[in-house]
Design an enzyme around this catalytic site. Sequence first.
Site, PDB file in Angstrom:
ATOM      1  N   SER A   1       0.809  -1.219   0.000  1.00 14.80           N
ATOM      2  CA  SER A   1       0.000   0.000   0.000  1.00 14.80           C
ATOM      3  C   SER A   1       0.841   1.269   0.000  1.00 14.80           C
ATOM      4  O   SER A   1       0.312   2.355  -0.160  1.00 14.80           O
ATOM      5  CB  SER A   1      -0.926  -0.002   1.211  1.00 14.80           C
ATOM      6  OG  SER A   1      -0.142  -0.120   2.367  1.00 14.80           O
TER       7      SER A   1
ATOM      8  N   GLU B   1       1.762 -13.056   6.059  1.00 10.02           N
ATOM      9  CA  GLU B   1       0.518 -12.486   5.513  1.00 10.02           C
ATOM     10  C   GLU B   1       0.481 -12.568   3.984  1.00 10.02           C
ATOM     11  O   GLU B   1      -0.588 -12.710   3.392  1.00 10.02           O
ATOM     12  CB  GLU B   1       0.344 -11.041   5.977  1.00 10.02           C
ATOM     13  CG  GLU B   1       1.448 -10.096   5.504  1.00 10.02           C
ATOM     14  CD  GLU B   1       1.315  -8.685   6.088  1.00 10.02           C
ATOM     15  OE1 GLU B   1       0.465  -8.465   6.956  1.00 10.02           O
ATOM     16  OE2 GLU B   1       2.094  -7.811   5.675  1.00 10.02           O
TER      17      GLU B   1
HETATM   18  C1  NOJ Z   1      -0.202  -5.190   8.202  1.00 10.58           C
HETATM   19  C2  NOJ Z   1       0.379  -6.075   9.231  1.00 10.58           C
HETATM   20  O1  NOJ Z   1       1.570  -6.667   8.780  1.00 10.58           O
HETATM   21  C3  NOJ Z   1      -0.656  -7.100   9.588  1.00 10.58           C
HETATM   22  O2  NOJ Z   1      -0.122  -8.059  10.492  1.00 10.58           O
HETATM   23  C4  NOJ Z   1      -1.858  -6.409  10.178  1.00 10.58           C
HETATM   24  O3  NOJ Z   1      -2.845  -7.351  10.439  1.00 10.58           O
HETATM   25  C5  NOJ Z   1      -2.405  -5.380   9.208  1.00 10.58           C
HETATM   26  N1  NOJ Z   1      -1.379  -4.539   8.756  1.00 10.58           N
HETATM   27  C6  NOJ Z   1      -3.496  -4.537   9.855  1.00 10.58           C
HETATM   28  O4  NOJ Z   1      -2.935  -3.764  10.865  1.00 10.58           O
HETATM   29 CA    CA Z   2       2.971  -5.906   6.736  1.00 13.48          CA
END
Ligand code: NOJ
Ligand code: CA
Length: 746
Positions: free
Chosen positions: A229, A540
């Site tokens: 982002s 993630e």
């Molecule tokens: C990015 C972070 O790496 C992730 O762990 C988190 O859940 C989201 N941002 C939302 O804060």
């Molecule tokens: Ca992240």
Amino acid sequence: MKRFIVLISLTCALLAGCKTQPAQVAHTPGSDVLVLPSPNEMLYAKVYLDQDGAPVYELFHADTPVMLPSALGFELRGTVKYQGLEYSGSEILKPDELPPYMFNSGFEVVDVTFDHFDETWEPVWGEEKSIRNHYNEMLFELRHKDDGKLMNIRFRMFDDGLGFRYEFPDGQPLVHFVIKEELTEFNCAQDNLAWWIPGDFDSQEYEYATSKLSEIPEVFPSRTNQYNSSTTLYSTGGVQTSLQMKTPEGLYVNIHEAALVDYPCMHLLAEGKNLRSFLTPDAEGWKGRLETPCVTPWRTIQVAESAVKQLESRMILNLNEPCALDDVSWIHPVKYMGVWWEMIAGAGSWDYTNAASVKLDSFDYAAAKPNGRHSANNANVRKYIDFAAANGFDALLIEGWNIGWEEWANCNKDYVFDFLTPYPDFDIDALNAYAHSKGIKLVMHHETSSSVRNYERHMEAAYSLMNKYGYDAVKSGYVGDIQPLGERHYGQWMVNHYLYAVTEAAKHHIMVNAHEAVRPTGLCRTYPNLIGNESARGTEYQAFGGTVPEHVTILPFTRLNGGPMDFTPGIFEQNLKEWCGNDSHVNATIANQLGLYVTMYSPLQMAADTPEHYAPFMDAFQFIKDVAVDWDETRYLAAEPGDLLVIARRPKQSSLSGSAKAFSAGRDTWFVGGVTDEEARTADFALDFLTPGKTYEAVIYADAPDADYEKNPQAYVITRRNVTATDSISVEMARGGGFAISLRAL
Ligand code: NOJ
Ligand code: CA
């Protein structure tokens, strides 16, 4: 302190001789050539002024050049006061209107002093009980011939590499100044193989490219299409540190920095086999605003004869200051679960409503229609608390507990969160009481959405709220472009913010795990309440399109060089499509995910999947319960970036808790983890680290013969056998696979 006065002529024989102690070996038109050897004399640096009075260093390993003559210095913009403005006598000038000021030549040597240091210190948490900090030091004191401005360069030569930093002393004509660019060169002697990610002032969340240094610009465009982002690429020659390289002769050379404080993060610009520093700019394009006396972070070049030796290096920690906190009794390792993966994968949401806009002071959440997908609700959180407690975890993270998530990402909104007010379906009183009654602490979540002023505005109240409810750890996050707009995630302003958040947290006895923050540079030695950072591509991304299996074999050489990563391992359900319609596939076997608890060092370890996904595999989940997260001893048994890792660790008895305590307390235990890339490999290793004469029960969690990260990731076999220090183990790792072993003396 010793002063060396012997001037010797430069002959091969004498050069070899002077590796035994720091000395001057020759004279250039600019200065004597000074040689600084490592304590074991395998490495040495040459430092001198050339004919233009420009400072230069070279680095050798056993007489083989590692760095050819490399420049040092800065391009500055004069004496600048009042936020970059200077009154010239008739008008106010901005820094770029001031005449360029090259601070990289025209120097004379004022003094040279040498020192030797040898100490052993104990980290609050870490990969081993004690760390030796052993180096030879040289302070090269310079004065500019034209205007008398002073700059010193301090070199520290360790057996595992060279660190140096610039120091601007007090009481001199240089007082306030702006950096246009730091001109440090790393002029590699060869076209090394490099594991690199694109240089970016806002994101490190990339997969690694592997190429020769000279090929970086050609390969670069194919590596930048990875969604984040906030990204700001600056050149097709741009790469980030920690940059792991391997010379054609097989030396492992790593460029990074240590103790990044009040200065922009250093990236690199590759031109052929030459790399030079490329600092992160501020909103006006300047690269650091300093006031004497001050020092830069250490520039580091680690040199290791094997990949294993690179992983053993603690040079980055050693170049950081000792612990600054008087009382560290409240800092402890944490094994945790989270109401998290279900949002990341898309099965739930952080937001409570589908409202298009929420103004925090006027939006009526109690009257709003819930979207029905909000994960941080009382019933769901209780379910996780029950599972975490039943399985001996320390803590549970809950994201999406607080109001404001409807507009958190990509809105560039200033007042986006208050970090205080729970959503109507999150009873902060009752949930903390319930968690504590079961021995679980809740982990706070502060997503700032990069509205940094807003976070600082609320920080004291937010930390106080944590104290009120007994939260002692916070995961913070910086998704999106930094506000004030124009500042970068890795600029000086943000570097100062991240440390401010850590030092303010320490006053509240709060441990910090910051995501999207600048990559670590060993500051956890000084501030051990910084127990984790993301600052790289974490798990993630397995839900954001997937990550190649080799990624986890590279991170310990790069990102983890500066400190632990909250990588969030432990995904047991790889088929996200079937679960929640997410098209990504998790590119790892279950055995690989278990191996990560040992290979990916962190005092903060998550079991990232959901209770439902663990339920069918509780026999494999047993390893996550048993494994420790803080260690007295670590042995790297096999390693090659991009290929594999096999690591063994012995727990620290004093920091065991929960189910890890149940397994290891008062017992002689070890844990071994292995991971491979997209190739199946056999890990063969001796158990000679075990105590001789004792018999241990080994529980081996391995990929099944038909396991494969794409086609059959959940196939594993668990075997038990008795072993001793004279035995060896051979384990087959599937493609994208790995293994984990617990060993407990009978
Ligand atoms: C990015 C972070 O790496 C992730 O762990 C988190 O859940 C989201 N941002 C939302 O804060
Ligand atoms: Ca992240």
